[in-house]
Scaffold this active site. Structure first.
Site, PDB file in Angstrom:
ATOM      1  NE  ARG A 181      -3.995  -1.857   0.065  1.00 35.88           N
ATOM      2  CZ  ARG A 181      -3.790  -2.990  -0.602  1.00 35.88           C
ATOM      3  NH1 ARG A 181      -2.710  -3.139  -1.359  1.00 35.88           N
ATOM      4  NH2 ARG A 181      -4.677  -3.951  -0.554  1.00 35.88           N
ATOM      5  CB  SER A 231      -9.129  -2.729   3.738  1.00 29.34           C
ATOM      6  OG  SER A 231      -9.586  -3.918   3.165  1.00 29.34           O
ATOM      7  CD  GLU A 301      -5.712  -0.855   2.573  1.00 30.65           C
ATOM      8  OE1 GLU A 301      -5.382  -1.837   3.250  1.00 30.65           O
ATOM      9  OE2 GLU A 301      -6.234  -0.939   1.449  1.00 30.65           O
TER      10      GLU A 301
HETATM   11  C1  LIG Z   1     -15.412  -1.162  -2.166  1.00 34.37           C
HETATM   12  C2  LIG Z   1     -13.918  -0.925  -2.209  1.00 34.37           C
HETATM   13  C3  LIG Z   1     -13.069  -1.992  -2.383  1.00 34.37           C
HETATM   14  C4  LIG Z   1     -11.680  -1.782  -2.410  1.00 34.37           C
HETATM   15  N1  LIG Z   1     -10.855  -2.855  -2.583  1.00 34.37           N
HETATM   16  C5  LIG Z   1      -9.530  -2.663  -2.668  1.00 34.37           C
HETATM   17  C6  LIG Z   1      -8.662  -3.766  -2.897  1.00 34.37           C
HETATM   18  O1  LIG Z   1      -9.067  -4.894  -3.050  1.00 34.37           O
HETATM   19  N2  LIG Z   1      -7.327  -3.514  -2.978  1.00 34.37           N
HETATM   20  C7  LIG Z   1      -6.814  -2.252  -2.834  1.00 34.37           C
HETATM   21  O2  LIG Z   1      -5.595  -2.094  -2.939  1.00 34.37           O
HETATM   22  N3  LIG Z   1      -7.614  -1.203  -2.622  1.00 34.37           N
HETATM   23  C8  LIG Z   1      -8.953  -1.363  -2.539  1.00 34.37           C
HETATM   24  N4  LIG Z   1      -9.773  -0.293  -2.313  1.00 34.37           N
HETATM   25  C9  LIG Z   1      -9.176   1.035  -2.066  1.00 34.37           C
HETATM   26  C10 LIG Z   1      -8.991   1.929  -3.291  1.00 34.37           C
HETATM   27  O3  LIG Z   1      -9.888   1.590  -4.325  1.00 34.37           O
HETATM   28  C11 LIG Z   1      -7.573   1.917  -3.830  1.00 34.37           C
HETATM   29  O4  LIG Z   1      -6.634   2.295  -2.861  1.00 34.37           O
HETATM   30  C12 LIG Z   1      -7.471   2.866  -5.041  1.00 34.37           C
HETATM   31  O5  LIG Z   1      -6.326   2.593  -5.721  1.00 34.37           O
HETATM   32  C13 LIG Z   1      -7.515   4.337  -4.681  1.00 34.37           C
HETATM   33  O6  LIG Z   1      -7.669   5.059  -5.891  1.00 34.37           O
HETATM   34  P1  LIG Z   1      -8.479   6.433  -5.940  1.00 34.37           P
HETATM   35  O7  LIG Z   1      -8.394   6.975  -7.317  1.00 34.37           O
HETATM   36  O8  LIG Z   1      -9.831   6.282  -5.407  1.00 34.37           O
HETATM   37  O9  LIG Z   1      -7.585   7.308  -4.973  1.00 34.37           O
HETATM   38  P2  LIG Z   1      -8.072   8.325  -3.847  1.00 34.37           P
HETATM   39  O10 LIG Z   1      -8.769   7.577  -2.787  1.00 34.37           O
HETATM   40  O11 LIG Z   1      -8.786   9.456  -4.473  1.00 34.37           O
HETATM   41  O12 LIG Z   1      -6.659   8.820  -3.306  1.00 34.37           O
HETATM   42  C14 LIG Z   1      -5.791   7.927  -2.669  1.00 34.37           C
HETATM   43  C15 LIG Z   1      -4.403   8.552  -2.571  1.00 34.37           C
HETATM   44  O13 LIG Z   1      -3.863   8.676  -3.878  1.00 34.37           O
HETATM   45  C16 LIG Z   1      -3.518  10.040  -4.138  1.00 34.37           C
HETATM   46  N5  LIG Z   1      -3.752  10.283  -5.561  1.00 34.37           N
HETATM   47  C17 LIG Z   1      -4.830   9.975  -6.307  1.00 34.37           C
HETATM   48  N6  LIG Z   1      -4.633  10.334  -7.590  1.00 34.37           N
HETATM   49  C18 LIG Z   1      -3.400  10.906  -7.647  1.00 34.37           C
HETATM   50  C19 LIG Z   1      -2.609  11.483  -8.677  1.00 34.37           C
HETATM   51  N7  LIG Z   1      -3.030  11.590  -9.943  1.00 34.37           N
HETATM   52  N8  LIG Z   1      -1.387  11.965  -8.354  1.00 34.37           N
HETATM   53  C20 LIG Z   1      -0.904  11.902  -7.088  1.00 34.37           C
HETATM   54  N9  LIG Z   1      -1.630  11.367  -6.068  1.00 34.37           N
HETATM   55  C21 LIG Z   1      -2.842  10.865  -6.348  1.00 34.37           C
HETATM   56  C22 LIG Z   1      -4.408  10.857  -3.217  1.00 34.37           C
HETATM   57  O14 LIG Z   1      -3.844  12.134  -2.957  1.00 34.37           O
HETATM   58  C23 LIG Z   1      -4.423   9.968  -1.986  1.00 34.37           C
HETATM   59  O15 LIG Z   1      -3.226  10.151  -1.283  1.00 34.37           O
HETATM   60  C24 LIG Z   1     -11.173  -0.472  -2.275  1.00 34.37           C
HETATM   61  C25 LIG Z   1     -12.051   0.601  -2.121  1.00 34.37           C
HETATM   62  C26 LIG Z   1     -13.418   0.383  -2.086  1.00 34.37           C
HETATM   63  C27 LIG Z   1     -14.346   1.557  -1.942  1.00 34.37           C
END
Ligand SMILES: Cc1cc2nc3c(=O)[nH]c(=O)nc-3n(C[C@H](O)[C@H](O)[C@H](O)COP(=O)(O)OP(=O)(O)OC[C@H]3O[C@@H](n4cnc5c(N)ncnc54)[C@H](O)[C@@H]3O)c2cc1C
Length: 308
Positions: A181, A231, A301
């Site tokens: 992560r 999570s 996380e």
């Molecule tokens: C139902 C559900 C199930 C999930 N299952 C999993 C799983 O199985 N495995 C897993 O790893 N994760 C899981 N996640 C968590 C999540 O989907 C991941 O961590 C995902 O990669 C986050 O992406 P996001 O675009 O939503 O980022 P955000 O939540 O919007 O941001 C997360 C971080 O990334 C940074 N960020 C985002 N975009 C950029 C960019 N362009 N440049 C620099 N920084 C950036 C943000 O500043 C922040 O620090 C789950 C979430 C949900 C809601």
């Protein structure tokens, strides 16, 4: 640190630079969070190209105002008071995918579920796991998102990003130190613009069947019918956070409209109208119980953003 940003100056600057069309003020962030929680951002910007993004970053740099990037907001708890400063959410040009044989250049704003469908059409294998990830490419790289033993580090070759100094830089996978992560870009004031992924030629039916399998696993194990941010805690070495949470009797625990999921104890769900304060109460209660019963300090996380 409390920030006092002068909105009038920022508004004038944005107008002068011709980017006021991509800027909103006091935009409610709950609409950009999978938990459907979060107060307003002072300034919210959705740049559709690199020129506009650079203009915004230079204005905020000049006035020494912080910025945050959000993707699909699927790993965030945004606090009820919102965010003082600028929130950037990449659009248009940052949502492009370009194919060149097994190499795929993907914009940071591309949704991973969509990406897994696009590479399936090209019979490329390696992203079957991203059909289970509701985030964008940018967020998935920052978190080295993973599912069932596959992670972003398996496919990323290099990443292009914009620094706070407004310079575009490119770094290769070996410099990113991907880990559980995290990667070296996490917590740094950079905006990921795009990444190059290396995939393998595959068989369409096999890829499709793997995707279906992953979707099925998600449906049975995760509370997908409720608002959540995935999570809450990382799995401590040798344990599953969900199991520890169940063992301390926190599964189903609730506060207001926030509830520790009865389907997956490492998820906290918003049953409608929960506040960030409710979610934080449950997070802290779980942390206390697990520490007291097992002597284990759970690591979060989920990322908490905003003004306490
Ligand atoms: C139902 C559900 C199930 C999930 N299952 C999993 C799983 O199985 N495995 C897993 O790893 N994760 C899981 N996640 C968590 C999540 O989907 C991941 O961590 C995902 O990669 C986050 O992406 P996001 O675009 O939503 O980022 P955000 O939540 O919007 O941001 C997360 C971080 O990334 C940074 N960020 C985002 N975009 C950029 C960019 N362009 N440049 C620099 N920084 C950036 C943000 O500043 C922040 O620090 C789950 C979430 C949900 C809601």
């Amino acid at each position: 640190m409390k920030m006092n940003i002068n909105i009038d100056i920022i508004k004038n600057e944005c107008k002068k630079q011709g980017i006021d069309r991509i800027i909103k003020y006091d935009e409610l962030l709950k609409n950009y969070s999978s938990l459907r929680i979060g107060g307003p951002a002072d300034v919210f910007c959705s740049p559709g190209n690199i020129e506009d993004l650079k203009k915004v970053v230079s204005i905020f740099k000049e006035y020494n105002t912080p910025f945050w990037v959000i993707g699909n907001g699927t790993n965030l708890l945004i606090l009820d008071n919102g965010i003082r400063g600028l929130v950037i959410n990449l659009n248009k040009d940052f949502k492009k995918i370009e194919f060149s044989d097994k190499i795929v250049k993907v914009g940071a704003g591309v949704s991973l579920v969509y990406l897994s469908k696009m590479v399936l059409n090209r019979e490329l294998s390696g992203l079957e796991f991203t059909c289970a990830l509701p985030g964008t490419l940018g967020g998935a790289i920052i978190n080295n998102a993973s599912f069932k033993g596959n992670c972003m580090a398996d496919v990323v070759q290099n990443v292009t990003f914009l620094t706070r100094e407004n310079k575009i830089e490119r770094t290769s996978k070996s410099n990113l130190n991907f880990n559980y992560r995290e990667c070296d870009l996490k917590g740094k004031p950079v905006i990921i613009l795009e990444a190059t992924l290396l995939l393998k030629k595959g068989n369409k039916e096999e890829i499709e069947s793997k995707i279906k399998q992953n979707i099925e696993i998600r449906k049975t194990r995760q509370p997908l019918d409720k608002f959540s941010a995935g999570s809450i805690f990382k799995n401590p070495p040798g344990y599953y956070a969900g199991e520890l949470i169940e063992k301390v009797g926190a599964k189903g625990l609730s506060r207001g409209q926030a509830e520790v999921s009865t389907r997956h104890a490492n998820f906290i769900v918003n049953n409608g109208g929960a506040s960030a304060r409710d979610i934080l109460y449950l997070i802290e209660e779980i942390e206390k119980r697990v520490k007291k019963n097992f002597g284990i300090k759970l690591e979060r996380e989920i990322e908490i953003l905003g003004e306490p």
